[in-house]
Design a protein around this motif. Structure first.
Motif, PDB file in Angstrom:
ATOM      1  N   PRO A   1      91.692  27.640  86.922  1.00  0.00           N
ATOM      2  CA  PRO A   1      90.236  27.700  87.126  1.00  0.00           C
ATOM      3  C   PRO A   1      89.566  26.331  87.157  1.00  0.00           C
ATOM      4  O   PRO A   1      88.716  26.071  88.013  1.00  0.00           O
ATOM      5  CB  PRO A   1      89.750  28.525  85.922  1.00  0.00           C
TER       6      PRO A   1
ATOM      7  N   ALA B   1      90.474  34.072  78.381  1.00  0.00           N
ATOM      8  CA  ALA B   1      90.750  32.846  79.138  1.00  0.00           C
ATOM      9  C   ALA B   1      92.164  32.875  79.706  1.00  0.00           C
ATOM     10  O   ALA B   1      92.408  32.410  80.830  1.00  0.00           O
ATOM     11  CB  ALA B   1      90.552  31.632  78.238  1.00  0.00           C
TER      12      ALA B   1
ATOM     13  N   VAL C   1      86.381  26.930  80.919  1.00  0.00           N
ATOM     14  CA  VAL C   1      87.184  28.127  81.238  1.00  0.00           C
ATOM     15  C   VAL C   1      86.745  29.296  80.367  1.00  0.00           C
ATOM     16  O   VAL C   1      86.713  30.445  80.812  1.00  0.00           O
ATOM     17  CB  VAL C   1      88.687  27.828  81.054  1.00  0.00           C
TER      18      VAL C   1
ATOM     19  N   THR D   1      93.063  32.702  83.709  1.00  0.00           N
ATOM     20  CA  THR D   1      93.948  31.660  84.235  1.00  0.00           C
ATOM     21  C   THR D   1      95.064  32.281  85.057  1.00  0.00           C
ATOM     22  O   THR D   1      95.428  31.754  86.128  1.00  0.00           O
ATOM     23  CB  THR D   1      94.530  30.826  83.085  1.00  0.00           C
TER      24      THR D   1
END
Length: 323
Positions: free
Chosen positions: A265, A250, A239, A254
């Protein structure tokens, strides 16, 4: 000595009467599949069934093939039916249709509903508290209209004895052969299957294999990343790698996946890898270890575990079904 009286020949057994309920814009496959199983099989196979069609308004009915279908019998044909096959219908059946099917069921007739035909026994309450095979495209509508039914969009048919359901029209042949097996045993069902040159009979627990939920158009904002990921299925991608490629955190990535694709993801990437696995199993003879490497699942052991969790079957069994 008294003469022996000749034995009285046994009375002929009436055939099991199968009536298929059809509707305008009828798909022909479930009708022809049912007639192939329950119709005339030639002189070498005992004729245990009779088969006829009925409709709410008899006459010339339209079909999805573009040619009309002549139906001579009305709903009263179900009054003498031993099995009623609901071969296709709308989501909101008329009171007359519901009444005719209800009378048949009350009299002891077996109700077999295919695809959208499930909405008729569901509307009558015949499936309340019971599991029913439903096509994955119809499961949401069935749950909304008939919340007491337990929809199962993973199996091809479910048989409760008095009511049976097949999720997809392609399962009609399997369900009808299953009914023959219940009525007259496996040997007779196998004779009919061989006569039709049908594939091996599929049990009701076999899965429908719907498309994976993330298939379809890519959101514009994520399209570059998704295309990049699809080109790197064999690679180990985290990710954090996805977030770095997109230039966001990240956490933000998401959230974007959850908002636009409905899955995290890593889940989206796993589903793409499973979709690629299915394609390679269907289209090639590559060993599972090679496929695992090509789709980024690292090993045959990991591929089998992920595949079974997602589809409740093994790669070998899936390949046998679709090759």
């Amino acid at each position: 000595m008294p003469l022996d009286c000749p034995e009285t020949p046994p009375a002929p057994v009436s055939p099991h009467r199968v009536v298929a309920l059809v509707a305008p814009n009828q798909e022909l496959y479930p009708v022809t599949s049912a007639s192939a199983v329950f119709g005339y099989q030639g002189p070498d196979i005992p004729q245990h069934y009779s088969f006829t069609l009925c409709a709410e308004r008899p006459g010339s009915l339209s079909t999805t093939l573009g040619v009309p279908m002549q139906v001579d019998s009305g709903l009263d044909a179900m009054d003498e039916a031993d099995t009623v096959i609901v071969a296709g219908w709308t989501l909101v059946p008329s009171p007359a249709v519901l009444d005719a099917v209800s009378r048949a069921h009350s009299r002891g007739a077996r109700i077999v509903a295919v695809c959208a035909g499930i909405f008729i026994p569901a509307a009558l309450g015949l499936l309340d508290g019971r599991r029913a095979s439903v096509h994955w495209e119809l499961s949401g509508g069935l749950a909304a209209r008939h919340p007491r039914v337990i929809p199962d969009d993973t199996v091809i048919y479910v048989d409760h004895g008095d009511v049976a359901t097949a999720g997809a029209s392609a399962a009609t042949l399997d369900l009808c052969l299953h009914q023959v097996l219940q009525d007259h045993g496996a040997a007779h069902a196998m004779r009919i299957g061989r006569q039709l040159a049908a594939g091996p009979h599929r049990e009701g627990c076999q899965r429908q294999y719907p498309p994976l939920p993330t298939a379809g158009p890519m959101p514009d904002s994520l399209a570059p990343l998704l295309e990049w990921l699809l080109g790197r299925l064999p690679d180990h991608v985290t990710v954090e790698d996805m977030a770095a490629y997109s230039g966001v955190s990240a956490r933000t990535l998401t959230r974007q996946f959850a908002d636009q694709l409905g899955v995290p993801p890593a889940r989206w990437l796993l589903e793409r890898r499973l979709a690629a696995t299915r394609a390679l199993l269907e289209e090639t003879d590559l060993p599972v270890e090679t496929i695992a490497t090509r789709v980024g699942l690292s090993s045959a052991v990991n591929l089998r575990r992920r595949f079974h969790t997602a589809l409740r079957t093994t790669p070998a069994a899936y390949r046998r079904s679709f090759r």
